[in-house]
Every structure is written in C-alpha cells, then in structure tokens.
Write an enzyme that holds these catalytic residues in place. Structure first.
Site, PDB file in Angstrom:
ATOM      1  CG  HIS A  24     -19.709  53.042  -6.265  1.00  0.00           C
ATOM      2  ND1 HIS A  24     -20.060  54.370  -6.319  1.00  0.00           N
ATOM      3  CD2 HIS A  24     -18.348  53.022  -6.203  1.00  0.00           C
ATOM      4  CE1 HIS A  24     -18.959  55.103  -6.309  1.00  0.00           C
ATOM      5  NE2 HIS A  24     -17.909  54.331  -6.242  1.00  0.00           N
ATOM      6  CG  HIS A  79     -20.259  44.202  -8.219  1.00  0.00           C
ATOM      7  ND1 HIS A  79     -19.145  43.812  -8.951  1.00  0.00           N
ATOM      8  CD2 HIS A  79     -21.081  44.815  -9.100  1.00  0.00           C
ATOM      9  CE1 HIS A  79     -19.292  44.194 -10.193  1.00  0.00           C
ATOM     10  NE2 HIS A  79     -20.461  44.795 -10.327  1.00  0.00           N
ATOM     11  CG  HIS A 115     -25.201  46.580 -10.758  1.00  0.00           C
ATOM     12  ND1 HIS A 115     -24.549  47.795 -10.777  1.00  0.00           N
ATOM     13  CD2 HIS A 115     -24.266  45.641 -11.091  1.00  0.00           C
ATOM     14  CE1 HIS A 115     -23.276  47.604 -11.120  1.00  0.00           C
ATOM     15  NE2 HIS A 115     -23.078  46.306 -11.311  1.00  0.00           N
ATOM     16  CD  GLU A 124     -25.048  47.747 -14.114  1.00  0.00           C
ATOM     17  OE1 GLU A 124     -23.999  47.112 -14.365  1.00  0.00           O
ATOM     18  OE2 GLU A 124     -25.049  48.958 -13.863  1.00  0.00           O
ATOM     19  CG  HIS A 130     -22.216  42.534 -12.901  1.00  0.00           C
ATOM     20  ND1 HIS A 130     -22.297  43.905 -13.041  1.00  0.00           N
ATOM     21  CD2 HIS A 130     -23.145  42.026 -13.756  1.00  0.00           C
ATOM     22  CE1 HIS A 130     -23.220  44.212 -13.928  1.00  0.00           C
ATOM     23  NE2 HIS A 130     -23.747  43.075 -14.383  1.00  0.00           N
ATOM     24  CB  THR A 173     -21.895  48.718 -16.005  1.00  0.00           C
ATOM     25  OG1 THR A 173     -21.795  48.270 -14.640  1.00  0.00           O
ATOM     26  CG2 THR A 173     -22.011  47.535 -16.945  1.00  0.00           C
ATOM     27  CB  THR A 174     -18.987  51.191 -12.197  1.00  0.00           C
ATOM     28  OG1 THR A 174     -17.912  50.237 -12.242  1.00  0.00           O
ATOM     29  CG2 THR A 174     -20.245  50.478 -11.731  1.00  0.00           C
TER      30      THR A 174
HETATM   31  N1  0VX Z   1     -20.356  46.623 -13.064  1.00  0.00           N
HETATM   32  S1  0VX Z   1     -18.955  46.129 -13.599  1.00  0.00           S
HETATM   33  O1  0VX Z   1     -18.916  46.270 -15.048  1.00  0.00           O
HETATM   34  O2  0VX Z   1     -18.679  44.765 -13.157  1.00  0.00           O
HETATM   35  N2  0VX Z   1     -17.874  47.164 -13.003  1.00  0.00           N
HETATM   36  C1  0VX Z   1     -16.790  46.896 -12.300  1.00  0.00           C
HETATM   37  N3  0VX Z   1     -15.933  47.827 -11.788  1.00  0.00           N
HETATM   38  C2  0VX Z   1     -14.864  47.217 -11.104  1.00  0.00           C
HETATM   39  C3  0VX Z   1     -15.117  45.748 -11.301  1.00  0.00           C
HETATM   40  O3  0VX Z   1     -16.346  45.637 -12.033  1.00  0.00           O
HETATM   41 ZN    ZN Z   2     -21.431  45.404 -12.000  1.00  0.00          ZN
END
Ligand code: 0VX
Ligand code: ZN
Length: 252
Positions: A64, A94, A96, A106, A119, A192-193
């Site tokens: 992802h 990570h 997006h 996002e 993030h 958000t995932t």
């Molecule tokens: N995009 S996010 O809200 O940071 N989603 C996640 N999922 C696992 C850790 O952060």
């Molecule tokens: Zn994220």
C-alpha cells in the site's frame, strides 16, 4: 483475517465500508482542513519531537505504501506536548502520493491537496502495552502529517528514494524530514487505511516540505503487486479522499 483492500476501482476507498463498517464512523480521516474555521485553543502547547536516538530497522513495500519501521522497545524517539497527554513512541513512517503531476495528499487545505503526505505514526506506550492494543484505543495513536509540495530536491529525502529499489537500509533520522516551523492543526480522527480504527489524534503541520518531481517519481516506481504477479501495477494514488467532519472541531 485481514481482507485484501487497495486503491483500485474494485477494492478502493469507496468500497472499504463493506469489510470495515467503521469507514462510515464519526471520526474518520483524512478531512478537508478549512483554516479560518479552525478554533484557536490557547491551552495547546507546542509539540516536542525527540527523534535523535531513533533506530530505523527496515524499509519495506507493504503493498500500500513504502514504510520505514523503527525500534519502539523504549522511549528513544517520541513526540509529546501539543494536544498529547503522554509521550507517544515513533513506530513507523510512510507516504501517500498521487500520479505524475497530480495531487496525492490525504488531508486537503480549503479543498486543495498537495503532491504527497508523510505520516509519522506514534503510539501511547504509557497507557497501552503494544501498538496493536493502542491502535484500537481512542487515545492510542498520534500521527504527524506533513505535506510534500514539489519544488527543489529535498536534501535528505534522497536517502529514502535512493534505496527504494533496495528496500533494506539502516540509520535514518526522520527529524530531517520536518519543516522549519512546527505550527499545526489537530483533531480527533482515524487510521486512513483499513482497519480505519478511530484511534488517532491527528497533528497536521501547516508548513509543507519541498521535494522534487524526480524524487516523487521514485515512489511511483514502486509496485502495488509482487514481482510474481504478471500485471505490474505501479503504486500511485494511494490516498483516501477527505471524510465528513461530523461536527468535529479542528484546533490550532
Ligand atoms: N495512513 S495512517 O492513518 O497512518 N494508517 C496507518 N495504518 C497503520 C499505521 O498507520
Ligand atoms: Zn498514512
């Protein structure tokens, strides 16, 4: 039994509710941030970021996004202050992003997206024993969101983009990805995932960092699919659109 989800037509954000009903909950993320509707909270302190002793353990493509994980066995790298009642431990970061030249963040600001969003995911190790436990608690996680806008090369991002094809690498301090000013918006939201847990205290920095189109292009070289799959789907547009505010207040 994590059902498979993605960002395509058949498995993307518009159908996540089928396997994750909380997708239609009351504190979902991301949101559109409208600056002049944010409410000034004088009790909000500055955020304090201590990443100096952080130890990155790996970088991976989880299908992802590209994720850099950290050793979170002690309080060596934490965020505290701001809207947080405890220090929160850095677990991973990570990104997006969109397609070439498209928006990919996002969160949006007055309806405008940025090229990408970073993030930094932290968890409340004072109140919870594991990240998993914290991830289902209303005050379990704190995610620091940083917008990426295109411009000059980012001085340090090359350490990520250069090794994206290698996947393994050591020693990276994410402090170098922070913008110069830590002014922020904060609100109660969710992952958000999937599983979209409503467990996140969001802290979105107002100042973006600048990265080049070439650096962003390196992210798009990643694939959603494993090399064994025949169709090699390029990883892009891995962002969820803004969700209903449902009466929440964004503070600054
Ligand atoms: N995009 S996010 O809200 O940071 N989603 C996640 N999922 C696992 C850790 O952060
Ligand atoms: Zn994220």
């Amino acid at each position: 039994t994590g059902q498979r989800w993605g960002y395509g037509k058949e498995d993307g954000p518009s159908v996540w509710y089928k396997n994750y009903p909380v997708a239609e909950g009351s504190r979902q993320s991301p949101i559109d941030i409208v600056p002049n509707e944010a409410s000034r909270d004088r009790s909000l302190d500055p955020i304090i970021i201590n990443y100096d002793q952080c130890t990155s353990i790996n970088i991976s493509n989880n299908g992802h996004s590209v994720v850099v994980e950290f050793n979170d066995s002690d309080d060596r790298s934490v965020i505290k202050g701001g809207p947080l009642d405890n220090p929160y431990r850095l677990k991973q970061f990570h990104f997006h992003w969109g397609g070439k030249g498209c928006e990919g963040s996002e969160h949006t600001v007055s309806g405008t997206g940025f090229a990408s969003e970073l993030h930094l995911v932290h968890w409340n190790a004072v109140k919870y024993k594991t990240f998993g436990e914290a991830s289902t608690a209303p005050d379990g996680l704190a995610v620091l969101g940083i917008f990426l806008e295109t411009g000059d090369d980012h001085r340090w991002l090359h350490m990520i983009t250069d090794v994206l094809y290698m996947v393994k690498y050591k020693g990276f301090n994410p402090k170098c990805l922070l913008p110069s000013r830590l002014h922020y918006w904060t609100y109660l939201g969710s992952l958000t995932t999937p599983p979209l847990h409503e467990s996140v205290i969001w802290i979105v920095l107002k100042e973006p960092i600048e990265v080049s189109e070439k650096q962003l292009g390196m992210f798009r070289m990643l694939l959603f699919t494993g090399e064994e799959d025949d169709q090699r789907l390029r990883m892009e547009n891995n962002f969820r659109p803004p969700q209903p505010l449902k009466g929440r207040i964004v503070r600054e």
